[in-house]
Each structure stands twice: as C-alpha cells, then as structure tokens.
Motif scaffolding. Structure first.
Motif, mmCIF file in Angstrom:
data_model
loop_
_atom_site.group_PDB
_atom_site.id
_atom_site.type_symbol
_atom_site.label_atom_id
_atom_site.label_comp_id
_atom_site.label_asym_id
_atom_site.label_seq_id
_atom_site.Cartn_x
_atom_site.Cartn_y
_atom_site.Cartn_z
ATOM 1 N N PRO A 82 19.053 -2.492 66.304
ATOM 2 C CA PRO A 82 18.549 -2.854 64.975
ATOM 3 C C PRO A 82 19.084 -4.183 64.448
ATOM 4 O O PRO A 82 18.724 -4.604 63.358
ATOM 5 N N ILE A 83 19.967 -4.834 65.211
ATOM 6 C CA ILE A 83 20.569 -6.091 64.772
ATOM 7 C C ILE A 83 19.885 -7.257 65.479
ATOM 8 O O ILE A 83 19.783 -7.280 66.708
ATOM 9 N N ALA A 84 19.385 -8.205 64.695
ATOM 10 C CA ALA A 84 18.780 -9.418 65.237
ATOM 11 C C ALA A 84 19.740 -10.578 65.005
ATOM 12 O O ALA A 84 20.398 -10.650 63.962
ATOM 13 N N THR A 85 19.822 -11.469 65.976
ATOM 14 C CA THR A 85 20.654 -12.665 65.833
ATOM 15 C C THR A 85 19.785 -13.904 65.981
ATOM 16 O O THR A 85 19.072 -14.050 66.982
ATOM 17 N N VAL A 86 19.811 -14.743 64.973
ATOM 18 C CA VAL A 86 19.083 -16.012 64.996
ATOM 19 C C VAL A 86 20.090 -17.102 65.338
ATOM 20 O O VAL A 86 21.107 -17.249 64.641
ATOM 21 N N VAL A 87 19.818 -17.851 66.399
ATOM 22 C CA VAL A 87 20.753 -18.857 66.892
ATOM 23 C C VAL A 87 20.165 -20.254 66.716
ATOM 24 O O VAL A 87 19.086 -20.552 67.232
ATOM 25 N N LEU A 88 20.869 -21.092 65.978
ATOM 26 C CA LEU A 88 20.539 -22.520 65.914
ATOM 27 C C LEU A 88 21.080 -23.133 67.210
ATOM 28 O O LEU A 88 22.296 -23.231 67.390
ATOM 29 N N ASN A 89 20.189 -23.523 68.106
ATOM 30 C CA ASN A 89 20.564 -23.742 69.498
ATOM 31 C C ASN A 89 20.439 -25.205 69.931
ATOM 32 O O ASN A 89 19.619 -25.563 70.759
ATOM 33 N N ARG A 90 21.302 -26.043 69.351
ATOM 34 C CA ARG A 90 21.417 -27.432 69.811
ATOM 35 C C ARG A 90 22.903 -27.774 69.944
ATOM 36 O O ARG A 90 23.424 -28.648 69.238
ATOM 37 N N PRO A 91 23.618 -27.070 70.813
ATOM 38 C CA PRO A 91 25.078 -27.263 70.879
ATOM 39 C C PRO A 91 25.494 -28.682 71.215
ATOM 40 O O PRO A 91 26.566 -29.133 70.795
ATOM 41 N N GLU A 92 24.642 -29.404 71.945
ATOM 42 C CA GLU A 92 24.979 -30.787 72.279
ATOM 43 C C GLU A 92 24.961 -31.685 71.057
ATOM 44 O O GLU A 92 25.521 -32.788 71.062
ATOM 45 N N LYS A 93 24.319 -31.240 69.969
ATOM 46 C CA LYS A 93 24.272 -31.967 68.696
ATOM 47 C C LYS A 93 24.960 -31.170 67.589
ATOM 48 O O LYS A 93 24.665 -31.365 66.404
ATOM 49 N N LEU A 94 25.863 -30.274 67.985
ATOM 50 C CA LEU A 94 26.569 -29.414 67.030
ATOM 51 C C LEU A 94 25.601 -28.575 66.207
ATOM 52 O O LEU A 94 25.890 -28.186 65.086
ATOM 53 N N ASN A 95 24.408 -28.325 66.781
ATOM 54 C CA ASN A 95 23.354 -27.509 66.160
ATOM 55 C C ASN A 95 22.718 -28.183 64.941
ATOM 56 O O ASN A 95 22.220 -27.504 64.033
ATOM 57 N N ALA A 96 22.728 -29.512 64.932
ATOM 58 C CA ALA A 96 22.048 -30.240 63.862
ATOM 59 C C ALA A 96 20.571 -29.851 63.840
ATOM 60 O O ALA A 96 19.927 -29.712 64.887
ATOM 61 N N THR A 97 20.039 -29.676 62.658
ATOM 62 C CA THR A 97 18.663 -29.213 62.507
ATOM 63 C C THR A 97 17.669 -30.371 62.597
ATOM 64 O O THR A 97 17.948 -31.497 62.195
ATOM 65 N N THR A 98 16.489 -30.048 63.109
ATOM 66 C CA THR A 98 15.394 -31.003 63.251
ATOM 67 C C THR A 98 14.159 -30.433 62.572
ATOM 68 O O THR A 98 14.141 -29.267 62.143
ATOM 69 N N LEU A 99 13.117 -31.231 62.512
ATOM 70 C CA LEU A 99 11.853 -30.742 61.954
ATOM 71 C C LEU A 99 11.383 -29.509 62.715
ATOM 72 O O LEU A 99 10.952 -28.516 62.111
ATOM 73 N N GLN A 100 11.503 -29.535 64.039
ATOM 74 C CA GLN A 100 11.105 -28.379 64.840
ATOM 75 C C GLN A 100 11.998 -27.180 64.548
ATOM 76 O O GLN A 100 11.519 -26.035 64.481
ATOM 77 N N SER A 101 13.302 -27.438 64.367
ATOM 78 C CA SER A 101 14.221 -26.345 64.038
ATOM 79 C C SER A 101 13.768 -25.604 62.790
ATOM 80 O O SER A 101 13.726 -24.368 62.755
ATOM 81 N N TRP A 102 13.450 -26.377 61.754
ATOM 82 C CA TRP A 102 13.044 -25.758 60.489
ATOM 83 C C TRP A 102 11.745 -24.975 60.649
ATOM 84 O O TRP A 102 11.594 -23.881 60.093
ATOM 85 N N GLN A 103 10.805 -25.509 61.410
ATOM 86 C CA GLN A 103 9.537 -24.813 61.633
ATOM 87 C C GLN A 103 9.761 -23.485 62.345
ATOM 88 O O GLN A 103 9.215 -22.440 61.949
ATOM 89 N N LEU A 104 10.565 -23.509 63.405
ATOM 90 C CA LEU A 104 10.825 -22.296 64.171
ATOM 91 C C LEU A 104 11.686 -21.311 63.393
ATOM 92 O O LEU A 104 11.506 -20.093 63.502
ATOM 93 N N LEU A 105 12.597 -21.830 62.594
ATOM 94 C CA LEU A 105 13.447 -20.958 61.784
ATOM 95 C C LEU A 105 12.616 -20.204 60.756
ATOM 96 O O LEU A 105 12.806 -18.997 60.550
ATOM 97 N N ALA A 106 11.679 -20.888 60.117
ATOM 98 C CA ALA A 106 10.798 -20.225 59.151
ATOM 99 C C ALA A 106 9.991 -19.122 59.822
ATOM 100 O O ALA A 106 9.881 -18.003 59.300
ATOM 101 N N ALA A 107 9.421 -19.417 60.982
ATOM 102 C CA ALA A 107 8.599 -18.433 61.702
ATOM 103 C C ALA A 107 9.446 -17.239 62.128
ATOM 104 O O ALA A 107 9.024 -16.075 61.996
ATOM 105 N N ALA A 108 10.658 -17.505 62.617
ATOM 106 C CA ALA A 108 11.533 -16.431 63.064
ATOM 107 C C ALA A 108 11.928 -15.513 61.912
ATOM 108 O O ALA A 108 11.903 -14.284 62.030
ATOM 109 N N MET A 109 12.285 -16.095 60.768
ATOM 110 C CA MET A 109 12.720 -15.287 59.636
ATOM 111 C C MET A 109 11.582 -14.440 59.077
ATOM 112 O O MET A 109 11.794 -13.293 58.676
#
Length: 265
Positions: free
Chosen positions: A18-45
């Motif tokens: 029952p536990i979901a984990t959402v991972v910001l997955n850009r470790p090479e950039k310290l997980n800095a967010t991008t336009l694509q990140s925000w789009q996918l994050l909205a869809a995932a949530m």
C-alpha cells in the motif's frame, strides 16, 4: 518493487504493497527538477491520488546526496528566459505542486542532503518531513534575481508561517537541519544513515492504520486552517467513520486484543 512511471528517466514511481514511493531521479544533477520532471510528477501524483489501494506516498530524491536543489538552472536559457517563457514553465510547475497538495493520501518526505528552492517547495507540501542531520535547507533565489511565485511558497507559508517564510526568502541563506526543525520545515531529524528507515517506518505506521481515517484527518486539518465556520455537511462528515467497515474491524480488534487489518471500506 516495480516501476509504474511512464518514463524511467527523471521520475520513478515504485510500489511496496500500500506504500508508493515517488523518486526524483536525476542523481547526477542532485535531482534538480526540469520541465519534464514537473510534467511527470504531476501525472504520477494524480495517478496515485486516484488509487484507493494506496495508503501512503513517500517522496524522495534518488541517492543520499540530495532530495532536490530546485530547478535545473541550465534550462533557464531555453525555457525561462523571458516573462512569457517563465509563465508557461510556471503553469507546468505549479500544476505539479497543486497535484501534490491535492493528494488525499498522507505524504512523507524522505529528505537526504540538499533540500532547497523548488525541492523545499515539494517537501513543504508533504504531511511528515524526515531529514538527516547533515541536510541543508533554504530558498536562495534572491541570488538569481528571481522571485518565488505564490503557488511555490504556499506549502512553506503553511508550515513555517509568513515571518519565517519572508526571512528565508529575504536572506537567501542555506541552513542546517536543526534550524529547519526549529522553523518547522521538518517534522523529525535523524542520523543520516537512518533517514530511509525512519521515513519508511513512518509510512508503514500510516499504512497500518485505517486509510479512510487517514484521508479524513488530512482533509479536516486542512479545512481547519480556514477560519470560516464549518457547514452542517462538514460537521456531519466527522461522524461518517462510524458507518464504515473499518470502524467495526478496528474497535472489535481492540476488544479482542488483536491487530486490526483494515480494508478501506
């Protein structure tokens, strides 16, 4: 765990019961967010919000160096280099923040390392925020000559209040975990090596409780921030739990001295 994300590149969604984990997955950039990140994050949530089998959502950054340092500055030249571009980018970013804020399931932020700027904006929308002793916080956007928009500071305002929010924004200072705890930016500070275990234990405790009750409690707390009197319908909703199967399971398990197993009905 199985990945449910439409893209394995910058946002992952994993499930463990029952536990979901959402991972910001850009470790090479310290997980800095991008336009694509925000789009996918909205869809995932939104996908998770609609899923009744979810009882808790953990949000984290990949690795142990950072939760997220905010938006990837390298995108500014191509995506945020004018008022019109910034407005379009803001719509996408703010849509994701609203999707996080609107999620009816409890949210736990697992904060390793750096949590600044937009990363702090994401974490501030979570209901429980657990960080390590070496975690760092702040919103140093004054050094970039840009303002944090209303939708981006909403969570920060809610947990820290207007005075602390303004202090953070005006000074642009990056500070440590203990100060973040004092400012109510985090709920708990643990040893760096214990961040993951502590956050997952919190999620497990939430998931073991009655899921309908968890959603009601989150809804009620948010509603009480609004000083307007409760409507009759809102008042009555506080008693709806007594008509659920979970209530029967819960109190009967208590009397029988056994662990309840809730079905969310």
């Amino acid at each position: 765990m199985n990945s449910l994300s439409p893209s394995p590149d910058v946002v992952l969604v994993e499930r463990n019961g029952p536990i979901a984990t959402v991972v910001l997955n850009r470790p090479e950039k310290l997980n800095a967010t991008t336009l694509q990140s925000w789009q996918l994050l909205a869809a995932a949530m939104r996908q998770l919000d609609a899923d009744d089998s979810v009882r808790c959502v953990v949000i984290r950054g990949a690795g142990t160096q950072a939760f997220a340092p905010g938006n990837d500055i390298s995108e500014f030249e191509t995506h945020r280099n004018s008022v019109d571009q910034a407005r379009d980018y803001g719509r996408v970013m703010h849509d994701a923040l609203k999707a996080i804020d609107a999620c009816r399931h409890p949210l736990v932020a697992m904060i390793h390392g750096i949590c600044v700027g937009g990363g702090l904006g994401i974490a501030s929308l979570c209901d429980i925020r657990i960080c390590g002793e070496s975690s760092r916080f702040g919103v140093p956007v004054n050094k970039l000559g840009l303002a944090m928009a209303h939708d981006e500071m909403g969570g920060l305002m809610r947990i820290a209040g207007p005075d602390v929010t303004l202090e953070i924004l005006l000074e642009g200072r990056v500070f440590g975990a203990q100060e973040a705890l004092e400012k109510r930016l985090v709920s708990r500070v643990v040893a760096d090596a214990e961040v993951e275990a502590s956050a997952l234990q919190s999620a497990q405790r939430i998931a073991a409780g009655a899921p309908l009750v968890a959603r009601w409690h989150k809804q009620f707390v948010r509603r009480l921030v609004n000083p307007a009197p409760l409507t009759d319908e809102e008042y009555e909703e506080a008693f709806a739990c007594f008509g659920t199967e979970d209530f029967q399971i819960g109190y009967q398990a208590f009397l029988a001295k056994r662990k309840p197993v809730f079905g969310g009905q």
